[in-house]
Scaffold this active site. Sequence first.
Site, PDB file in Angstrom:
ATOM      1  N   HIS A   1       0.830  -1.207   0.000  1.00  0.00           N
ATOM      2  CA  HIS A   1       0.000   0.000   0.000  1.00  0.00           C
ATOM      3  C   HIS A   1       0.867   1.262   0.000  1.00  0.00           C
ATOM      4  O   HIS A   1       0.491   2.265  -0.599  1.00  0.00           O
ATOM      5  CB  HIS A   1      -0.935  -0.014   1.210  1.00  0.00           C
ATOM      6  CG  HIS A   1      -1.954  -1.098   1.160  1.00  0.00           C
ATOM      7  ND1 HIS A   1      -3.312  -0.866   1.037  1.00  0.00           N
ATOM      8  CD2 HIS A   1      -1.825  -2.446   1.206  1.00  0.00           C
ATOM      9  CE1 HIS A   1      -3.966  -2.010   1.019  1.00  0.00           C
ATOM     10  NE2 HIS A   1      -3.077  -2.991   1.123  1.00  0.00           N
TER      11      HIS A   1
ATOM     12  N   GLN B   1      12.116  -5.151  -8.232  1.00  0.00           N
ATOM     13  CA  GLN B   1      11.165  -5.866  -9.075  1.00  0.00           C
ATOM     14  C   GLN B   1      10.823  -5.126 -10.359  1.00  0.00           C
ATOM     15  O   GLN B   1      10.785  -5.732 -11.437  1.00  0.00           O
ATOM     16  CB  GLN B   1       9.893  -6.175  -8.286  1.00  0.00           C
ATOM     17  CG  GLN B   1       8.821  -6.920  -9.084  1.00  0.00           C
ATOM     18  CD  GLN B   1       7.787  -7.565  -8.200  1.00  0.00           C
ATOM     19  OE1 GLN B   1       8.102  -8.403  -7.368  1.00  0.00           O
ATOM     20  NE2 GLN B   1       6.534  -7.176  -8.357  1.00  0.00           N
TER      21      GLN B   1
ATOM     22  N   TRP C   1      -2.309  -7.207  -6.359  1.00  0.00           N
ATOM     23  CA  TRP C   1      -2.698  -6.366  -7.488  1.00  0.00           C
ATOM     24  C   TRP C   1      -1.550  -5.505  -7.994  1.00  0.00           C
ATOM     25  O   TRP C   1      -1.431  -5.228  -9.187  1.00  0.00           O
ATOM     26  CB  TRP C   1      -3.904  -5.502  -7.148  1.00  0.00           C
ATOM     27  CG  TRP C   1      -4.474  -4.809  -8.347  1.00  0.00           C
ATOM     28  CD1 TRP C   1      -4.568  -3.470  -8.569  1.00  0.00           C
ATOM     29  CD2 TRP C   1      -4.999  -5.442  -9.527  1.00  0.00           C
ATOM     30  NE1 TRP C   1      -5.133  -3.206  -9.806  1.00  0.00           N
ATOM     31  CE2 TRP C   1      -5.407  -4.417 -10.407  1.00  0.00           C
ATOM     32  CE3 TRP C   1      -5.181  -6.777  -9.918  1.00  0.00           C
ATOM     33  CZ2 TRP C   1      -5.968  -4.678 -11.658  1.00  0.00           C
ATOM     34  CZ3 TRP C   1      -5.746  -7.040 -11.169  1.00  0.00           C
ATOM     35  CH2 TRP C   1      -6.134  -6.000 -12.021  1.00  0.00           C
TER      36      TRP C   1
ATOM     37  N   ASP D   1      -6.407   5.406   2.557  1.00  0.00           N
ATOM     38  CA  ASP D   1      -6.567   3.995   2.244  1.00  0.00           C
ATOM     39  C   ASP D   1      -7.863   3.474   2.844  1.00  0.00           C
ATOM     40  O   ASP D   1      -8.302   3.929   3.914  1.00  0.00           O
ATOM     41  CB  ASP D   1      -5.371   3.219   2.823  1.00  0.00           C
ATOM     42  CG  ASP D   1      -5.254   1.819   2.250  1.00  0.00           C
ATOM     43  OD1 ASP D   1      -6.063   0.952   2.652  1.00  0.00           O
ATOM     44  OD2 ASP D   1      -4.360   1.593   1.424  1.00  0.00           O
TER      45      ASP D   1
END
Length: 491
Positions: free
Chosen positions: A18, A355, A373, A123
């Site tokens: 997040h 990544q 996701w 959030d």
Amino acid sequence: MAAGEPHFVIIPLLAQGHIIPACDMARLLATNGAIVTVVITPANLTRLHSFSTLISTSNLPIRLASLPFPSTAASIPDSCQNVDLVHSPDLFSNFFLAMSLLQTPLLEYLHGQHPPPTCIISDHFQPWGMNIARELSIPNLIFHGFSSFTLTAMLTIKNHKIYQSLTDVHKPFIIPGLPQPIETTKAKAPPFFYEEAPGFEKLAQEAIMAEDTCEGIVLNTCSEMESYFTQQLEELTGKKVYAIGPLPLANKDAASKAARGNKPSIDESQCLQWLDSMPESSVIYVSFGSITHTVAAQLIEIGAGLEASGLRFIWVIKESELMAAPEVGKWLTEEEGFEKRVEGRGMVIKGWAPQAAILGHSAVGGFVTHCGWNSVMESVSAGLPMLTWPHFADQFLNEKVVVEVLKVGVPVGIGKPIMYVFGEEMVVVGREVVEKGVKCLMECGGEGEERRKRVRELGEKVRKAVDKGGSSFENLIKLIEVGSKKLMKST
């Protein structure tokens, strides 16, 4: 637009999955005329050292508000400042309490900021952001780390009262209201994780209230991927949905890609040089995100399957996994161990991996993923097919998007969800299944080539979505206009 700049305050859940999109969003907003404050705590600020350096060198108007973690008041160790650092299920309610206790110090901080905030983006798991917005008389938007499909599926399942009617959590059912028949189970499509958990009732009520009163919903997706489901979500919620993804594409250069998340455990140039020596689209990247926890037996089966496949690969193993299973470290590094046997065609990264940079390299041809996701969006952005290996929460519904809606992945065949750290019994996926799965993922002809073609074409579309004139860019401008309402009213 009135004189002055809109000032967004982003309140992420304190979890890498997040915080990373929150920083990507901050970069997008700041690059397009907004001031942004990202709310974090000291331990998370340390992890964002590279991002802090990027902010200072690029002069982006991004502020990192590091607030003291209220560990004493919440009866939780100060070390538990991120979801991946909470290693006991008994501490999760304390963790969420600690985050909610950031309200008062955050208000004090924001009252001293110039220019003052004009919009909150909180959030979904930080619903108290609505209280900050109310106190400051500014709009509040909700950020979801889920896909449009997943949110739509969860809402339609809930609205049809399927959760209440099912006693067997593994009994298959068809998700209602979708344009194609998609089957799942209650275990694979759970309500938001706290809704049925004792001790989380207050948080659930606040989250529902925040959704009901918010100005809109912000998502890390785009119309090119999920147009139908985004429209359906707007109809179900009555809220404007700002699809501004893929958020990873906010980072267009190597430096900003390297600044995402934690400090890499390997020198990025070393990793990329190794990839430079490999043929195009020949390397599999294997990573299960920041909070999934793979037990020793499963790690060894993954390694054995990769070894037996004969394929090139980069495999990420978390430090916490190696600490919990020293036998795996020995298996990897002993004199005739795994790393020696795969030398030249396999690389093991122990810890945090760069990544985005890896997935963007031309030598990488497929991604074995837990279906978080963020990872799905990174893979699609890079035009890479996926071998899907979901673990829990929204990941099984994300797998449905990848495999059945977009048709850019193949499932490894996980039957039941597992939690990520607490030692439940689990079924270990055997090396033969791993070997078969990665070979299927990297298949050059037939269905494999069709998958690869689809995801390459989709990757081109989503990359254009964030460019000027694209759907996500236009949604970003509309989002910035929400943050400008306060400015307009004051002139």
